[in-house]
Design a protein around this motif. Structure first.
Motif, mmCIF file in Angstrom:
data_model
loop_
_atom_site.group_PDB
_atom_site.id
_atom_site.type_symbol
_atom_site.label_atom_id
_atom_site.label_comp_id
_atom_site.label_asym_id
_atom_site.label_seq_id
_atom_site.Cartn_x
_atom_site.Cartn_y
_atom_site.Cartn_z
ATOM 1 N N TYR A 1 0.837 -1.206 0.000
ATOM 2 C CA TYR A 1 0.000 0.000 0.000
ATOM 3 C C TYR A 1 0.869 1.251 0.000
ATOM 4 O O TYR A 1 1.789 1.380 0.802
ATOM 5 N N THR A 2 0.542 2.182 -0.896
ATOM 6 C CA THR A 2 1.313 3.420 -1.012
ATOM 7 C C THR A 2 0.460 4.596 -0.537
ATOM 8 O O THR A 2 -0.745 4.470 -0.354
ATOM 9 N N PHE A 3 1.093 5.744 -0.373
ATOM 10 C CA PHE A 3 0.355 6.931 0.060
ATOM 11 C C PHE A 3 0.708 8.170 -0.749
ATOM 12 O O PHE A 3 0.173 9.239 -0.504
ATOM 13 N N MET A 4 1.613 8.027 -1.703
ATOM 14 C CA MET A 4 2.023 9.152 -2.542
ATOM 15 C C MET A 4 1.978 8.716 -3.999
ATOM 16 O O MET A 4 1.972 7.519 -4.282
ATOM 17 N N PRO A 5 1.988 9.684 -4.919
ATOM 18 C CA PRO A 5 2.082 9.305 -6.333
ATOM 19 C C PRO A 5 3.378 8.520 -6.568
ATOM 20 O O PRO A 5 4.413 8.804 -5.961
ATOM 21 N N GLU A 6 3.305 7.526 -7.421
ATOM 22 C CA GLU A 6 4.481 6.708 -7.719
ATOM 23 C C GLU A 6 5.532 7.533 -8.472
ATOM 24 O O GLU A 6 5.213 8.480 -9.160
ATOM 25 N N GLY A 7 6.787 7.167 -8.325
ATOM 26 C CA GLY A 7 7.856 7.754 -9.131
ATOM 27 C C GLY A 7 8.675 8.809 -8.422
ATOM 28 O O GLY A 7 8.872 8.773 -7.210
ATOM 29 N N LYS A 8 9.115 9.777 -9.225
ATOM 30 C CA LYS A 8 10.073 10.772 -8.757
ATOM 31 C C LYS A 8 9.539 11.679 -7.660
ATOM 32 O O LYS A 8 10.301 12.141 -6.819
ATOM 33 N N VAL A 9 8.245 11.949 -7.672
ATOM 34 C CA VAL A 9 7.672 12.861 -6.674
ATOM 35 C C VAL A 9 7.946 12.339 -5.266
ATOM 36 O O VAL A 9 8.402 13.080 -4.391
ATOM 37 N N ALA A 10 7.698 11.067 -5.036
ATOM 38 C CA ALA A 10 7.914 10.474 -3.715
ATOM 39 C C ALA A 10 9.386 10.533 -3.325
ATOM 40 O O ALA A 10 9.725 10.874 -2.193
ATOM 41 N N VAL A 11 10.255 10.226 -4.266
ATOM 42 C CA VAL A 11 11.691 10.225 -3.976
ATOM 43 C C VAL A 11 12.198 11.641 -3.710
ATOM 44 O O VAL A 11 12.955 11.869 -2.762
ATOM 45 N N ILE A 12 11.766 12.592 -4.507
ATOM 46 C CA ILE A 12 12.208 13.986 -4.312
ATOM 47 C C ILE A 12 11.685 14.532 -2.989
ATOM 48 O O ILE A 12 12.452 15.099 -2.199
ATOM 49 N N PHE A 13 10.389 14.360 -2.727
ATOM 50 C CA PHE A 13 9.829 14.838 -1.467
ATOM 51 C C PHE A 13 10.515 14.159 -0.292
ATOM 52 O O PHE A 13 10.862 14.805 0.697
ATOM 53 N N GLY A 14 10.731 12.845 -0.400
ATOM 54 C CA GLY A 14 11.404 12.109 0.666
ATOM 55 C C GLY A 14 12.831 12.581 0.883
ATOM 56 O O GLY A 14 13.271 12.723 2.021
ATOM 57 N N SER A 15 13.537 12.846 -0.190
ATOM 58 C CA SER A 15 14.922 13.313 -0.079
ATOM 59 C C SER A 15 15.006 14.677 0.589
ATOM 60 O O SER A 15 15.864 14.912 1.449
ATOM 61 N N VAL A 16 14.116 15.573 0.193
ATOM 62 C CA VAL A 16 14.117 16.915 0.786
ATOM 63 C C VAL A 16 13.763 16.838 2.273
ATOM 64 O O VAL A 16 14.436 17.448 3.120
ATOM 65 N N PHE B 1 11.908 13.195 13.165
ATOM 66 C CA PHE B 1 10.598 12.926 12.556
ATOM 67 C C PHE B 1 10.657 13.183 11.054
ATOM 68 O O PHE B 1 10.208 12.364 10.247
ATOM 69 N N LEU B 2 11.208 14.335 10.643
ATOM 70 C CA LEU B 2 11.290 14.664 9.218
ATOM 71 C C LEU B 2 12.191 13.683 8.467
ATOM 72 O O LEU B 2 11.896 13.305 7.327
ATOM 73 N N PHE B 3 13.279 13.255 9.105
ATOM 74 C CA PHE B 3 14.183 12.286 8.492
ATOM 75 C C PHE B 3 13.441 10.973 8.220
ATOM 76 O O PHE B 3 13.483 10.436 7.113
ATOM 77 N N TYR B 4 12.738 10.460 9.234
ATOM 78 C CA TYR B 4 11.998 9.207 9.070
ATOM 79 C C TYR B 4 10.826 9.358 8.102
ATOM 80 O O TYR B 4 10.555 8.459 7.302
ATOM 81 N N LEU B 5 10.148 10.487 8.154
ATOM 82 C CA LEU B 5 9.054 10.734 7.220
ATOM 83 C C LEU B 5 9.581 10.745 5.786
ATOM 84 O O LEU B 5 8.948 10.186 4.880
ATOM 85 N N GLY B 6 10.739 11.347 5.596
ATOM 86 C CA GLY B 6 11.347 11.359 4.266
ATOM 87 C C GLY B 6 11.677 9.964 3.756
ATOM 88 O O GLY B 6 11.448 9.649 2.585
ATOM 89 N N LEU B 7 12.183 9.118 4.640
ATOM 90 C CA LEU B 7 12.456 7.729 4.243
ATOM 91 C C LEU B 7 11.161 7.029 3.850
ATOM 92 O O LEU B 7 11.123 6.287 2.861
ATOM 93 N N CYS B 8 10.105 7.261 4.625
ATOM 94 C CA CYS B 8 8.801 6.650 4.315
ATOM 95 C C CYS B 8 8.284 7.124 2.963
ATOM 96 O O CYS B 8 7.714 6.343 2.197
ATOM 97 N N CYS B 9 8.476 8.397 2.664
ATOM 98 C CA CYS B 9 8.052 8.921 1.361
ATOM 99 C C CYS B 9 8.870 8.289 0.238
ATOM 100 O O CYS B 9 8.321 7.912 -0.796
ATOM 101 N N ALA B 10 10.162 8.169 0.450
ATOM 102 C CA ALA B 10 11.031 7.612 -0.585
ATOM 103 C C ALA B 10 10.677 6.157 -0.898
ATOM 104 O O ALA B 10 10.696 5.752 -2.058
ATOM 105 N N VAL B 11 10.338 5.378 0.134
ATOM 106 C CA VAL B 11 9.943 3.982 -0.103
ATOM 107 C C VAL B 11 8.454 3.873 -0.404
ATOM 108 O O VAL B 11 7.985 2.822 -0.835
#
Length: 168
Positions: free
Chosen positions: A32-47, A104-114
């Motif tokens: 189960y995902t919670f963000m659009p697939e692809g670069k958006v999740a990785v970019i948001f997660g990285s930031v 919190f932001l670090f872990y949230l970013g990892l969750c977004c990236a995955v």
């Protein structure tokens, strides 16, 4: 000095190896995902992770340099030396627990990236832990050890976790 190095290695292995491993494991067992697939999740997660890491490093730097202590103190367990001065500068002038906000932001970013809905349990569980830690362990110690400075600080910085833009 060796005590502080050990404390940071121990704490760092929990915060930067064990907890991210839990996030990646949770992502592997749920589709189960919670963000659009692809670069958006990785970019948001990285930031998000980069901003979180910045706050973690900056907060620790302030504690060491200005508080003359460390962050690896959990109630009666003092792996690093407790601060001997209340730190109210740098990220501590924006919110009272910038290190917790950063984690919190670090872990949230990892969750977004995955991009795993199940993995969101980790950052929000951490936020609950951080709130309890701040209210029941950290704040009573700061009130006891730095009563006047602490009262002024909570007047100047009422936000526990999230920076709030200052007026004017």
């Amino acid at each position: 000095m060796a005590r502080n190095i050990f404390a940071y290695l121990f704490g760092g292995s929990i915060f930067f190896i064990a907890i991210p491993a839990i996030i990646f494991y949770m992502a592997s067992i749920s589709s189960y995902t919670f963000m659009p697939e692809g670069k958006v999740a990785v970019i948001f997660g990285s930031v998000s992770s980069a901003v979180g890491l910045l706050f973690i490093i900056w907060s620790n730097k302030e504690l060491i340099e200005k508080g003359h202590g460390g962050a690896v103190v959990v109630g009666p367990i003092k792996l690093s030396k407790e601060t001997i001065k209340l730190v109210t500068t740098g990220p501590y002038s924006m919110c009272r627990n910038p290190m917790h906000m950063g984690a919190f932001l670090f872990y949230l970013g990892l969750c977004c990236a995955v991009n795993s809905l199940l993995s969101l349990v980790v950052p929000f569980g951490f936020l609950l832990f951080a709130y309890c830690f701040a209210v029941f362990l950290d704040e009573p110690r700061l009130k006891r050890d730095f009563p006047e400075d602490y009262e002024k600080w909570i007047q100047d910085v009422p936000q526990r976790f999230w920076p709030k833009p200052k007026k004017g």
